[in-house]
Design a protein around this motif. Structure first.
Motif, mmCIF file in Angstrom:
data_model
loop_
_atom_site.group_PDB
_atom_site.id
_atom_site.type_symbol
_atom_site.label_atom_id
_atom_site.label_comp_id
_atom_site.label_asym_id
_atom_site.label_seq_id
_atom_site.Cartn_x
_atom_site.Cartn_y
_atom_site.Cartn_z
ATOM 1 N N GLU A 62 0.839 -1.205 0.000
ATOM 2 C CA GLU A 62 0.000 0.000 0.000
ATOM 3 C C GLU A 62 0.874 1.255 0.000
ATOM 4 O O GLU A 62 0.624 2.189 -0.764
ATOM 5 C CB GLU A 62 -0.926 -0.009 1.215
ATOM 6 N N ASP A 63 1.908 1.280 0.847
ATOM 7 C CA ASP A 63 2.811 2.433 0.914
ATOM 8 C C ASP A 63 3.493 2.690 -0.433
ATOM 9 O O ASP A 63 3.775 3.840 -0.789
ATOM 10 C CB ASP A 63 3.883 2.224 1.984
ATOM 11 N N GLY A 96 2.163 2.155 -3.266
ATOM 12 C CA GLY A 96 1.175 2.518 -4.269
ATOM 13 C C GLY A 96 0.738 1.346 -5.138
ATOM 14 O O GLY A 96 0.073 1.541 -6.157
ATOM 15 N N HIS A 97 1.083 0.124 -4.737
ATOM 16 C CA HIS A 97 0.703 -1.048 -5.524
ATOM 17 C C HIS A 97 -0.666 -1.600 -5.129
ATOM 18 O O HIS A 97 -1.277 -2.344 -5.896
ATOM 19 C CB HIS A 97 1.750 -2.155 -5.379
ATOM 20 N N VAL A 98 -1.103 -1.255 -3.921
ATOM 21 C CA VAL A 98 -2.364 -1.779 -3.393
ATOM 22 C C VAL A 98 -3.155 -0.631 -2.794
ATOM 23 O O VAL A 98 -2.592 0.282 -2.188
ATOM 24 C CB VAL A 98 -2.077 -2.854 -2.299
ATOM 25 N N GLU A 99 -4.485 -0.684 -2.992
ATOM 26 C CA GLU A 99 -5.364 0.265 -2.312
ATOM 27 C C GLU A 99 -6.318 -0.529 -1.427
ATOM 28 O O GLU A 99 -6.610 -1.694 -1.684
ATOM 29 C CB GLU A 99 -6.117 1.135 -3.311
ATOM 30 N N VAL A 100 -6.788 0.128 -0.382
ATOM 31 C CA VAL A 100 -7.578 -0.541 0.652
ATOM 32 C C VAL A 100 -8.987 0.028 0.673
ATOM 33 O O VAL A 100 -9.189 1.235 0.500
ATOM 34 C CB VAL A 100 -6.909 -0.338 2.032
ATOM 35 N N GLU A 101 -9.941 -0.871 0.866
ATOM 36 C CA GLU A 101 -11.344 -0.466 0.982
ATOM 37 C C GLU A 101 -11.999 -1.300 2.087
ATOM 38 O O GLU A 101 -11.849 -2.519 2.116
ATOM 39 C CB GLU A 101 -12.065 -0.725 -0.337
ATOM 40 N N LYS A 125 -11.453 -5.572 5.512
ATOM 41 C CA LYS A 125 -10.541 -4.696 4.795
ATOM 42 C C LYS A 125 -10.109 -5.415 3.518
ATOM 43 O O LYS A 125 -9.407 -6.428 3.586
ATOM 44 C CB LYS A 125 -9.339 -4.404 5.698
ATOM 45 N N PHE A 136 -8.173 -5.594 -0.137
ATOM 46 C CA PHE A 136 -6.972 -5.079 -0.798
ATOM 47 C C PHE A 136 -7.122 -5.313 -2.297
ATOM 48 O O PHE A 136 -7.489 -6.405 -2.726
ATOM 49 C CB PHE A 136 -5.728 -5.810 -0.283
ATOM 50 N N THR A 175 -3.660 -1.512 -7.597
ATOM 51 C CA THR A 175 -3.809 -0.291 -8.377
ATOM 52 C C THR A 175 -3.309 -0.603 -9.792
ATOM 53 O O THR A 175 -2.786 -1.698 -10.047
ATOM 54 C CB THR A 175 -2.971 0.840 -7.773
#
Length: 115
Positions: free
Chosen positions: A58-59, A61-66, A77, A79, A82
């Motif tokens: 996530e840091d 920028g490869h993964v976003e969280v919802e 949560k 994953f 992106t």
């Protein structure tokens, strides 16, 4: 299939590319990712190992969280890759394939010496 526990240093090396591969199939949550990795034969991956990896992805920028509501339970949560993460996952899979070709050539030669 191998039924034991893989050496932890091997799992550390391959876990990132395997998690990215799982996420190529679509958004998922921690427990489901762990189950998918176990079903693939990697053995037990603990949440204490997986979640820091997901945080690093996530840091980067490869993964976003919802957060999604649970079915009668707490939310989960999720994953998701992106666009950058999808490109990174494909690149990592390609490079890992090349790496395993090199290591297989070396280690398979040891098996030939055994017989």
């Amino acid at each position: 299939m191998f039924q034991g526990q893989w050496p932890s240093e091997w799992l550390r090396g391959v876990l990132g590319v395997c998690v990215l591969r799982v996420l190529l199939d679509g958004p998922s949550y921690g427990y489901a990712i762990i189950q998918r990795l176990a079903d693939a034969g990697l053995g037990e991956v603990k949440g204490g190992t997986l979640y820091p990896l997901l945080g690093r992805l996530e840091d980067a920028g490869h993964v976003e969280v919802e957060w999604r509501p649970g079915d009668g339970g707490p939310g989960r949560k999720y994953f998701a890759l992106t666009e950058t993460g999808r490109d990174h996952a494909l690149q990592q899979a390609s490079e890992w394939a090349a790496f395993t070709t090199v290591t297989r050539a070396l280690t398979d030669a040891a098996l030939e010496k055994k017989g």
